[in-house]
Design a protein around this motif. Sequence first.
Motif, PDB file in Angstrom:
ATOM      1  N   LYS A 122     -75.564  67.117 112.087  1.00  0.00           N
ATOM      2  CA  LYS A 122     -74.735  66.887 110.897  1.00  0.00           C
ATOM      3  C   LYS A 122     -74.707  68.071 109.944  1.00  0.00           C
ATOM      4  O   LYS A 122     -73.723  68.296 109.239  1.00  0.00           O
ATOM      5  CB  LYS A 122     -75.205  65.633 110.174  1.00  0.00           C
ATOM      6  N   ASP A 147     -74.065  60.519 115.322  1.00  0.00           N
ATOM      7  CA  ASP A 147     -74.796  59.887 114.223  1.00  0.00           C
ATOM      8  C   ASP A 147     -74.417  58.393 114.202  1.00  0.00           C
ATOM      9  O   ASP A 147     -73.225  58.047 114.310  1.00  0.00           O
ATOM     10  CB  ASP A 147     -74.357  60.561 112.903  1.00  0.00           C
ATOM     11  N   SER A 148     -75.406  57.502 114.072  1.00  0.00           N
ATOM     12  CA  SER A 148     -75.143  56.081 114.289  1.00  0.00           C
ATOM     13  C   SER A 148     -74.118  55.511 113.296  1.00  0.00           C
ATOM     14  O   SER A 148     -73.266  54.704 113.677  1.00  0.00           O
ATOM     15  CB  SER A 148     -76.439  55.276 114.225  1.00  0.00           C
ATOM     16  N   GLU A 149     -74.193  55.955 112.028  1.00  0.00           N
ATOM     17  CA  GLU A 149     -73.261  55.425 111.018  1.00  0.00           C
ATOM     18  C   GLU A 149     -71.829  55.859 111.342  1.00  0.00           C
ATOM     19  O   GLU A 149     -70.880  55.082 111.207  1.00  0.00           O
ATOM     20  CB  GLU A 149     -73.616  55.939 109.617  1.00  0.00           C
ATOM     21  N   ASN A 215     -80.596  62.480 103.793  1.00  0.00           N
ATOM     22  CA  ASN A 215     -79.864  62.176 105.020  1.00  0.00           C
ATOM     23  C   ASN A 215     -78.570  61.426 104.715  1.00  0.00           C
ATOM     24  O   ASN A 215     -77.525  61.726 105.285  1.00  0.00           O
ATOM     25  CB  ASN A 215     -80.749  61.364 105.967  1.00  0.00           C
ATOM     26  N   GLU A 219     -74.761  62.535 105.230  1.00  0.00           N
ATOM     27  CA  GLU A 219     -73.850  61.701 106.025  1.00  0.00           C
ATOM     28  C   GLU A 219     -72.553  61.371 105.286  1.00  0.00           C
ATOM     29  O   GLU A 219     -71.508  61.202 105.921  1.00  0.00           O
ATOM     30  CB  GLU A 219     -74.571  60.419 106.459  1.00  0.00           C
TER      31      GLU A 219
END
Length: 382
Positions: A122, A147-149, A215, A219
């Motif tokens: 990221k 990235d999970s989100e 983080n 994000e």
Amino acid sequence: MTKNLSILGSTGSIGTQTLSVCEKLGINVTALTANSNIGLLEQQVRRFKPKLAVMGSESLALDLKQRLSDMDVKVSYGLDGLCEAAAEESADTVLTAVVGMIGLKPTLTAIAAKKNIALANKETLVAGGSLVMKAAKENGVMIYPVDSEHSAVFQCLQGCPDKKMLKKLILTASGGPFFGRSYDSLKDVTVEQALNHPNWSMGAKITIDSASMMNKGLEVIEARWLFDVPVENIDVVVHRESIVHSMIEYNDNSVIAQLGVPDMKIPIQYALTYPERYPCDVGVLDLSQVCTLSFYKPDYDTFKCLRACKRAMSVGGTATAIANGANEEAVRLFLDRKISFTDIGDIVWDSLDAVGARQITCLDDVLTADKAARDFVKSISR
Ligand code: NDP
Ligand code: MG
């Protein structure tokens, strides 16, 4: 589906999970890279037989070459080596899982070589999002979020016929190990406490970023670039259980969420198989076992990093590269036990005052801002 994959950062948390996905799906691995973990890279090369392996330094590359003298594999090193892996001829996709904005130049190199990107790294988008997205558009390549989100948002968006109907993105945050704590009570927390994430097992840098909520700030910026949504339309909600990985809200106030057990193999695999889905080696979500899903507003006073990222985004230009560079240095100093945990947020915030932001016209603008931020942190921590 991805058929030939180069993995930047194959010895890390995301890299090793990516290799298990590749093994399961029969994806061919064309290049692998590590910084210093030569033992693991050697094992990975023997198992996956890439054409190219890259180490962080020349001496480690010579050592690896020696260890692999019975194999037909090219060995390179350093940033040039990462770029070589990113442009490896037979790869159709490059999964970027190095840690830090060192990944920016290799990502741009991969895009210029017309590789699709599966992006975990990221910091690359935070530092140089405008350059990366412009290059991707010009070269007609896709950037799939790992990235999970962001994977959650990407999955939710599959049913969106027109982006005009999208009202906002709602990114969930676990809140990390220090949820509910005051700023003052965090002054003396130890490295071990900060590394003790409640829900995810990840590399050290992102684990500290999760504890400081940097983080989530990174994000928000990552989401702004990936989905071309103004930062005012990106909300953050603390969700302790890490089951709802993120949501989107439509103009009729309908909210779509993506849920699953917290396991990075799901988003890694979706980035490699999109638009198809395959069985995945992860647990089944049993909501009756989870029982409760809780949601809270983030605490922007205690978690100054999150506030600093929003501020950097509203300043624009190189400001996000400055916040990111200052954070990378501050996290290193915290892990080396040279500064306190709360110093991280203070440093990131102060870097935005100390280093002037400029417009981004080329890679050098980002690299110069990153260096100035790091120099600032070094000057105050001497
Ligand atoms: P790790 O620290 O576990 O792994 C980092 C990888 O990058 C390793 O292969 C490491 O090599 C390599 N590396 C580190 N520094 C350098 C360098 N200077 N030059 C070249 N290679 C380097 O990190 P993670 O896998 O946890 O995270 C990777 C990226 O993915 C980060 O940007 C993180 O924010 C993002 N991410 C991670 C998630 C996770 O669950 N872990 C979730 C979402 C995003 P070596 O092993 O030799 O040190
Ligand atoms: Mg994430």
